[in-house]
Design a protein around this motif. Structure first.
Motif, PDB file in Angstrom:
ATOM      1  N   ARG A 295      -2.651   3.926   3.362  1.00 51.48           N
ATOM      2  CA  ARG A 295      -1.676   3.790   4.465  1.00 51.48           C
ATOM      3  C   ARG A 295      -2.204   4.380   5.765  1.00 51.48           C
ATOM      4  O   ARG A 295      -1.843   3.930   6.856  1.00 51.48           O
ATOM      5  CB  ARG A 295      -0.371   4.532   4.109  1.00 51.48           C
ATOM      6  N   ALA A 296      -3.079   5.382   5.640  1.00 48.16           N
ATOM      7  CA  ALA A 296      -3.458   6.199   6.813  1.00 48.16           C
ATOM      8  C   ALA A 296      -3.896   5.384   8.040  1.00 48.16           C
ATOM      9  O   ALA A 296      -3.449   5.685   9.158  1.00 48.16           O
ATOM     10  CB  ALA A 296      -4.534   7.204   6.418  1.00 48.16           C
TER      11      ALA A 296
ATOM     12  N   ALA B  24       5.005   1.963  19.482  1.00 48.16           N
ATOM     13  CA  ALA B  24       6.040   1.069  18.938  1.00 48.16           C
ATOM     14  C   ALA B  24       5.722   0.589  17.525  1.00 48.16           C
ATOM     15  O   ALA B  24       6.620   0.232  16.768  1.00 48.16           O
ATOM     16  CB  ALA B  24       6.227  -0.141  19.865  1.00 48.16           C
ATOM     17  N   GLY B  25       4.446   0.605  17.131  1.00 46.80           N
ATOM     18  CA  GLY B  25       4.071   0.110  15.802  1.00 46.80           C
ATOM     19  C   GLY B  25       3.836   1.223  14.787  1.00 46.80           C
ATOM     20  O   GLY B  25       3.313   0.974  13.700  1.00 46.80           O
ATOM     21  N   ILE B  26       4.215   2.450  15.155  1.00 43.71           N
ATOM     22  CA  ILE B  26       3.942   3.604  14.289  1.00 43.71           C
ATOM     23  C   ILE B  26       5.246   4.079  13.642  1.00 43.71           C
ATOM     24  O   ILE B  26       6.273   4.215  14.315  1.00 43.71           O
ATOM     25  CB  ILE B  26       3.274   4.724  15.129  1.00 43.71           C
ATOM     26  N   PRO B  27       5.226   4.352  12.323  1.00 44.26           N
ATOM     27  CA  PRO B  27       6.461   4.751  11.632  1.00 44.26           C
ATOM     28  C   PRO B  27       6.827   6.214  11.904  1.00 44.26           C
ATOM     29  O   PRO B  27       6.005   6.974  12.421  1.00 44.26           O
ATOM     30  CB  PRO B  27       6.092   4.569  10.157  1.00 44.26           C
TER      31      PRO B  27
ATOM     32  N   LEU C 253       0.854  -1.195   0.000  1.00 44.51           N
ATOM     33  CA  LEU C 253       0.000   0.000   0.000  1.00 44.51           C
ATOM     34  C   LEU C 253       0.883   1.235   0.000  1.00 44.51           C
ATOM     35  O   LEU C 253       1.598   1.505   0.971  1.00 44.51           O
ATOM     36  CB  LEU C 253      -0.907   0.009   1.231  1.00 44.51           C
ATOM     37  N   VAL C 254       0.814   1.983  -1.114  1.00 48.63           N
ATOM     38  CA  VAL C 254       1.636   3.190  -1.252  1.00 48.63           C
ATOM     39  C   VAL C 254       0.765   4.438  -1.150  1.00 48.63           C
ATOM     40  O   VAL C 254       1.190   5.474  -0.633  1.00 48.63           O
ATOM     41  CB  VAL C 254       2.393   3.152  -2.614  1.00 48.63           C
TER      42      VAL C 254
ATOM     43  N   ARG D 149       6.974   4.516   4.266  1.00 54.34           N
ATOM     44  CA  ARG D 149       7.218   4.518   2.812  1.00 54.34           C
ATOM     45  C   ARG D 149       6.103   3.768   2.107  1.00 54.34           C
ATOM     46  O   ARG D 149       5.644   4.159   1.051  1.00 54.34           O
ATOM     47  CB  ARG D 149       8.533   3.811   2.500  1.00 54.34           C
ATOM     48  N   CYS D 150       5.723   2.660   2.728  1.00 53.94           N
ATOM     49  CA  CYS D 150       4.592   1.878   2.238  1.00 53.94           C
ATOM     50  C   CYS D 150       4.196   0.928   3.359  1.00 53.94           C
ATOM     51  O   CYS D 150       4.953   0.746   4.323  1.00 53.94           O
ATOM     52  CB  CYS D 150       4.944   1.094   0.968  1.00 53.94           C
ATOM     53  N   VAL D 151       3.014   0.361   3.234  1.00 52.05           N
ATOM     54  CA  VAL D 151       2.561  -0.682   4.156  1.00 52.05           C
ATOM     55  C   VAL D 151       2.598  -1.989   3.386  1.00 52.05           C
ATOM     56  O   VAL D 151       2.086  -2.067   2.263  1.00 52.05           O
ATOM     57  CB  VAL D 151       1.127  -0.396   4.658  1.00 52.05           C
TER      58      VAL D 151
END
Ligand code: MLT
Ligand code: ZN
Length: 451
Positions: free
Chosen positions: A24-25, A77-80, A18-19, A40-42
């Motif tokens: 991605r949101a 911890a799971g957020i870019p 997912l770009v 960058r992508c999921v």
């Protein structure tokens, strides 16, 4: 970058890279809305081989990864943060039949806690960890954060349920130890090293999990008390007297008032109490009598109500379990999760309001938590720009009470800079050496856990 995207599409298929920002949101902001970033992508792999392919491709490209399960974590911890590929494990939903002889089951990382519980219960067993986010929280996330919840008193936290893991390391190597042997002294315990590593050492793809007896008879009490000391005294007596004690959850008048207005719940008692305790007993046969007997004996109790039927138990639990949602509906809190020795708990609870008020005057403090583990969830609404100062003040107060800056939610991004309040320089240096050995370029969840 387009080479990496191309390679990722080859591995997981076009539909699972997912770009587009809109796609991605939902992955880029956490449940609390406190943590948000750009990936960058999921990438959404379907199995361990695809996870290993994705991790190896990112390693070859020198691209960092952040790992995400149900996105119910509370410390970011799971957020870019901008440069990572976000690896979502929610498509790894396989679960094997329960092994009734070993009382174990093997589940993939994306299985939700609720589905795991349902699966175990259909086989006449149960799972020892439970928490309010059960419908979305996943096995991989529970393992990676060493999740706690409301059953730690009886069964321990996630670490105690895990008998083996399969994981993908930073270079794409798959390590697998899923035999679930009760005794196995053959060197370093890689499984337990990965539990609680918050995505910094590898990607948990599968877990071998211990199951516990299914206890169908339950009784819940909601108790109103005058002080935190009274709640602790009742807990000590409950531990001694109740063979089936399964949960002891603490909350305070402010939180109960917030929950009541959010969920439209009636006042639990004719009178308001400063402190509330939820006690649950679980057994093979009805534990109501032992619970009622304890409450009848206890001088420290202001008022109490007991429910044994499912609807009544859910109604009483709601005063405690709806805290997180009620707080989130009221705003974005500064959310801290700490633990102290039980002897220090009442003093900490008493010192928190003036500490918060000194840093963020007028902010609203809501405290609740898991009493038996000395675990307080410190939630502050309306702290405005004072979030960092507030965190600093609260965590230093906790350290002064010989406590931990993270009881069960993990360190994540939220508390990495305060790690030295709970771990010594020698410990942090050792953790860094482990990290460097398993992830030399530092591509796994950079910025999480280690400052
Ligand atoms: C809980 O105990 O309800 C969870 O840890 C969630 C929270 O702290 O908000
Ligand atoms: Zn909790």
């Amino acid at each position: 970058m387009s080479d990496l995207f191309e390679r990722l599409r080859e591995i997981v298929g076009d539909a699972h890279v997912l770009v587009d920002p809109d796609l991605r949101a939902p992955y880029e902001t956490d449940w609390t809305r406190r943590f948000t970033g750009t990936a960058r992508c999921v990438v959404r792999p379907a199995d361990t081989a695809e996870v290993a392919g994705v991790v190896a491709a990112c390693a070859a490209a020198g691209t960092p990864i952040v790992v995400q399960g149900g996105n119910t974590g509370l410390v970011g911890a799971g957020i870019p943060t901008g440069s990572e590929v976000l690896l979502s494990l929610t498509r790894l939903t396989g679960i094997e039949p329960v092994d009734p002889l070993e009382a174990q089951v093997t589940a993939e990382a994306g299985v939700t806690l609720e589905n795991l519980q349902r699966h175990a219960r259909a086989a006449g067993l149960d799972f020892g960890v439970d928490l309010a986010a059960r419908s979305a929280a996943t096995v991989g996330g529970l393992v990676a954060t060493n999740a706690g919840g409301i059953r730690v008193l009886r069964y321990g936290s996630m670490r105690a349920q895990v008998t083996g893991l399969e994981a993908v390391l930073a270079d794409g190597t798959v390590v697998s130890r899923l035999s679930g042997l009760a005794k196995d002294n053959t060197g370093y315990d890689l499984t337990q090293l990965l539990v609680g590593s918050e995505g910094t050492l590898g990607v948990v793809t599968r877990a071998r999990l211990r199951l516990v007896p299914l206890l169908p008879a339950r009784a819940v009490a909601l108790v109103g008390l005058a002080t935190t000391e009274d709640a602790l005294a009742l807990l000590a007596r409950a531990r001694g007297a109740l063979t089936g004690l399964a949960a002891a959850e603490l909350c305070y008048a402010d939180g109960v008032a917030l929950v009541r207005s959010y969920a439209g719940l009636p006042a639990p008692f004719p009178e308001e109490y400063p402190v509330y305790l939820v006690l649950e007993c679980a057994a093979r046969s009805d534990p109501t009598d032992e619970l009622v007997e304890l409450l009848g004996d206890a001088g420290e109790i202001g008022d109490a109500t007991v429910a044994s039927d499912a609807a009544g138990r859910t109604r009483l639990w709601a005063y405690r379990e709806a805290h997180t949602e009620a707080i989130s509906a009221a705003g974005i809190p500064v959310k801290l999760d700490v633990s102290v020795p039980l002897r220090e708990l009442a003093s900490l609870a008493a010192q928190l309001p003036p500490t918060v008020d000194a840093v963020a005057p007028g902010a609203r403090l809501i405290l609740f938590g898991h009493l038996n583990e000395g675990n307080l969830h410190v939630n502050v609404l309306g702290a405005g720009a004072q979030g960092t100062e507030l965190t600093d003040a609260v965590l230093n107060l906790v350290a002064a009470h010989r406590g931990s800056i993270s009881s069960e939610h993990g360190v994540g991004r939220a508390k990495a800079r305060w790690l030295s309040l709970s771990r010594s320089d020698a410990e942090i240096a050792t953790m860094r050496r482990i990290k460097a050995a398993l992830d030399p370029p530092g591509l796994m969840s950079p910025g999480v856990l280690l400052p």
